[in-house]
Design a protein around this motif. Sequence first.
Motif, PDB file in Angstrom:
ATOM      1  N   GLY A 160       1.165  -0.970   0.022  1.00 35.74           N
ATOM      2  CA  GLY A 160      -0.328  -0.077   0.149  1.00 35.74           C
ATOM      3  C   GLY A 160       0.754   1.445  -0.176  1.00 35.74           C
ATOM      4  N   TYR A 161       0.310   2.718  -0.641  1.00 34.96           N
ATOM      5  CA  TYR A 161       0.941   3.947  -0.892  1.00 34.96           C
ATOM      6  C   TYR A 161       1.265   4.637   0.669  1.00 34.96           C
ATOM      7  N   ARG A 162       1.862   4.992   1.318  1.00 31.38           N
ATOM      8  CA  ARG A 162       2.675   5.800   2.330  1.00 31.38           C
ATOM      9  C   ARG A 162       1.517   6.791   2.519  1.00 31.38           C
ATOM     10  N   PRO A 163       1.277   7.362   3.667  1.00 31.48           N
ATOM     11  CA  PRO A 163       0.468   8.300   3.779  1.00 31.48           C
ATOM     12  C   PRO A 163       0.096  10.436   2.902  1.00 31.48           C
ATOM     13  N   VAL A 164      -0.371  10.548   2.184  1.00 27.61           N
ATOM     14  CA  VAL A 164       0.123  11.366   1.721  1.00 27.61           C
ATOM     15  C   VAL A 164       0.038  13.226   3.098  1.00 27.61           C
ATOM     16  N   LEU A 165       0.997  13.291   2.553  1.00 30.41           N
ATOM     17  CA  LEU A 165       1.409  14.341   3.825  1.00 30.41           C
ATOM     18  C   LEU A 165       0.839  15.241   3.084  1.00 30.41           C
ATOM     19  N   ALA A 184      -5.732  12.986  -3.836  1.00 26.61           N
ATOM     20  CA  ALA A 184      -4.690  11.833  -4.091  1.00 26.61           C
ATOM     21  C   ALA A 184      -4.425  11.045  -3.259  1.00 26.61           C
ATOM     22  N   ALA A 185      -4.872  11.438  -1.973  1.00 23.87           N
ATOM     23  CA  ALA A 185      -5.183   9.772  -0.898  1.00 23.87           C
ATOM     24  C   ALA A 185      -6.311   8.966  -1.816  1.00 23.87           C
ATOM     25  N   ALA A 186      -6.911   9.808  -1.891  1.00 24.76           N
ATOM     26  CA  ALA A 186      -8.404   8.407  -2.540  1.00 24.76           C
ATOM     27  C   ALA A 186      -7.823   8.068  -3.367  1.00 24.76           C
ATOM     28  N   ARG A 187      -6.832   8.478  -4.768  1.00 23.48           N
ATOM     29  CA  ARG A 187      -6.396   7.837  -5.914  1.00 23.48           C
ATOM     30  C   ARG A 187      -5.382   6.332  -5.169  1.00 23.48           C
ATOM     31  N   ARG A 188      -4.998   6.741  -4.037  1.00 26.82           N
ATOM     32  CA  ARG A 188      -3.565   6.206  -3.520  1.00 26.82           C
ATOM     33  C   ARG A 188      -4.576   5.226  -2.156  1.00 26.82           C
ATOM     34  N   GLU A 189      -5.888   5.376  -2.451  1.00 25.91           N
ATOM     35  CA  GLU A 189      -6.376   4.248  -1.211  1.00 25.91           C
ATOM     36  C   GLU A 189      -5.556   4.317  -0.266  1.00 25.91           C
ATOM     37  N   THR A 190      -4.779   5.407   0.134  1.00 27.61           N
ATOM     38  CA  THR A 190      -4.618   5.541   1.211  1.00 27.61           C
ATOM     39  C   THR A 190      -5.103   6.419   2.702  1.00 27.61           C
ATOM     40  N   GLY A 191      -3.617   7.347   2.851  1.00 30.28           N
ATOM     41  CA  GLY A 191      -4.975   8.027   4.661  1.00 30.28           C
ATOM     42  C   GLY A 191      -4.217   9.171   4.134  1.00 30.28           C
ATOM     43  N   LEU A 192      -4.353  10.522   5.257  1.00 23.54           N
ATOM     44  CA  LEU A 192      -4.032  12.241   4.483  1.00 23.54           C
ATOM     45  C   LEU A 192      -3.710  12.265   6.149  1.00 23.54           C
ATOM     46  N   ALA A 262       6.447  10.101   4.008  1.00 20.11           N
ATOM     47  CA  ALA A 262       4.875   9.809   3.223  1.00 20.11           C
ATOM     48  C   ALA A 262       5.254   9.840   1.721  1.00 20.11           C
ATOM     49  N   SER A 263       3.690   9.485   0.909  1.00 20.30           N
ATOM     50  CA  SER A 263       4.560   9.363  -0.370  1.00 20.30           C
ATOM     51  C   SER A 263       4.192  10.308  -1.301  1.00 20.30           C
ATOM     52  N   LEU A 264       3.401  11.835  -0.974  1.00 16.77           N
ATOM     53  CA  LEU A 264       3.215  12.681  -1.838  1.00 16.77           C
ATOM     54  C   LEU A 264       3.198  13.382  -0.716  1.00 16.77           C
ATOM     55  N   VAL A 265       4.191  14.626  -0.916  1.00 20.18           N
ATOM     56  CA  VAL A 265       3.419  15.990  -0.659  1.00 20.18           C
ATOM     57  C   VAL A 265       2.733  17.097  -0.634  1.00 20.18           C
ATOM     58  N   VAL A 266       2.004  17.725  -0.534  1.00 18.44           N
ATOM     59  CA  VAL A 266       1.392  18.715  -0.862  1.00 18.44           C
ATOM     60  C   VAL A 266       1.535  20.012  -0.083  1.00 18.44           C
ATOM     61  N   VAL A 267       1.355  21.395  -1.023  1.00 20.28           N
ATOM     62  CA  VAL A 267       1.503  22.354  -0.334  1.00 20.28           C
ATOM     63  C   VAL A 267       0.734  23.510  -1.181  1.00 20.28           C
ATOM     64  N   HIS A 289      12.849  21.863  -1.511  1.00 20.49           N
ATOM     65  CA  HIS A 289      14.709  22.197  -1.039  1.00 20.49           C
ATOM     66  C   HIS A 289      15.220  20.863   0.035  1.00 20.49           C
ATOM     67  N   HIS A 290      14.042  20.353   0.753  1.00 26.74           N
ATOM     68  CA  HIS A 290      14.219  19.060   1.511  1.00 26.74           C
ATOM     69  C   HIS A 290      13.699  18.404   1.567  1.00 26.74           C
ATOM     70  N   ALA A 291      12.741  17.925   0.862  1.00 24.71           N
ATOM     71  CA  ALA A 291      11.420  16.930   1.390  1.00 24.71           C
ATOM     72  C   ALA A 291      11.953  15.726   0.962  1.00 24.71           C
ATOM     73  N   ALA A 292      12.107  14.480   1.669  1.00 19.45           N
ATOM     74  CA  ALA A 292      12.494  13.613   0.467  1.00 19.45           C
ATOM     75  C   ALA A 292      11.185  12.884  -0.128  1.00 19.45           C
ATOM     76  N   ALA A 293      10.645  13.128  -0.283  1.00 15.28           N
ATOM     77  CA  ALA A 293       8.806  13.145  -1.399  1.00 15.28           C
ATOM     78  C   ALA A 293       8.836  13.332  -2.481  1.00 15.28           C
ATOM     79  N   PRO A 294       7.665  13.105  -3.507  1.00 14.38           N
ATOM     80  CA  PRO A 294       7.886  13.873  -4.948  1.00 14.38           C
ATOM     81  C   PRO A 294       6.320  15.173  -4.107  1.00 14.38           C
ATOM     82  N   VAL A 295       6.670  16.617  -4.360  1.00 14.25           N
ATOM     83  CA  VAL A 295       6.166  17.199  -3.654  1.00 14.25           C
ATOM     84  C   VAL A 295       5.260  17.813  -4.416  1.00 14.25           C
ATOM     85  N   ALA A 296       3.899  18.619  -4.388  1.00 12.41           N
ATOM     86  CA  ALA A 296       2.742  18.827  -5.187  1.00 12.41           C
ATOM     87  C   ALA A 296       2.684  20.358  -4.979  1.00 12.41           C
TER      88      ALA A 296
END
Length: 301
Positions: A160-165, A184-192, A262-267, A289-296
Motif C-alpha cells: 500500500g501507499y504511504r500516507p499523503v502529507l 491524491a489520498a483517495a486515488r492511492r487508497e491511503t490515509g491523509l 509520505a508518498s506525496l507532500v502537498v503544499v 529543497h529538503h523534502a524526501a518525497a515528491p512535492v506538489a
Amino acid sequence: MVRTVVVGLDGSSESRAAAEWAAREAKLRGLPLKIVNVWEPVPEPMAQAPLLGTETQQHWTERIPREAAEGIRLRHPGIEVTTEQLTGAYAETLVKATEDAELLALGSRGLSGFGGFMVGSVGLSVVAHSTRPVVLVRAGEQAADEHEPDPAGIPSAATGYRPVLLGLDAESPDDSVIEFAFEAAARRETGLRVLHGWNLPPYYVYGLSRDVRLHDELTRQKAAILTETLRPWRQKHPNVEVTEESPSGSPGAHLVDASREASLVVVGRRVRRSPFGAHIGPITHAVLHHAAAPVAVVAHN
C-alpha cells in the motif's frame, strides 16, 4: 479539452524520474501523458560549436522524448503517451504549454547526503509562475519509495501507499489545496496526514517561560481550528482516513521531517501579483529543497 498529465523532459536523470512518476500518476488518474521537451536556442556563436550544432539539437528535441515515450509505453502499458517539442525560454515556454494540463511534473536533483531536492532557478521559476499544480520529483525516485515496505522490510511497489502529507495553514486555508490532497489520498487508497505547524507570537515567548499552560492552551486552540477546517472535507471524503497534527515550531521543518514517511507532500503557493516577480513563500521553498518525497505545489489565490 482533454486534460493531460505533463512532464518536462530534458534528458537528465531527474527528468526521467519525473517522467516515470508522471506515468504512474497518469495511470492513477486515467489520463493521457504528454512529454514536453523545450529547446532553448543558444547564441549563434555557440551554435556553431561541434557539440552544440544541428545534430545535437536534433538529438535533444527529437530522439530523447521519442525514446522516453517508447520506454514508458513498454513499462506502463495502457497509458496514452504523446510528445511535443517546443522552442523558447524554458520556464516561460513550459508554463504556457501547460496552462490546460491537469498537472506538471518536473525533475529535481537529489541533495547528496540529505535525500532531498536541489531545485534550480528554472524549476523555481516554473513553480512560481504556473497556475497549475507542479510536482517536483527527485532524481532516483522509485515507485517503491512511495509505498510501505513489505513484511520483511524490503521496499516494494506491491504494498500500500504511504500516507499523503498536506501542509496546511488552517487559519487561512484554500479549498483547491485541500481538495488536491484529499483526492491524491483517495486515488492511492491511503490515509491523509494533515500538518498545521505554527510559530509562537513574539510577545508570548517570555510569558511561556513563566506559564507552560499558555503553550498548552495555544496548542489546543490550533488543533481545534484545524479540526473545524477539515470537518467538511472529512464528510466529503469519508473513505480517507485523516490524521491531524498541530505542532508548534517551524512548519517547514515539521513538513520536511514528516515527508520521510509520505508518498506525496502537498503544499500551497499563494498567487501574488508583484512588480518584483512571483514568489513561492518560505515554507514551500524549504519543503521544495529538503523534502524526501515528491512535492506538489498547488497555486491558489
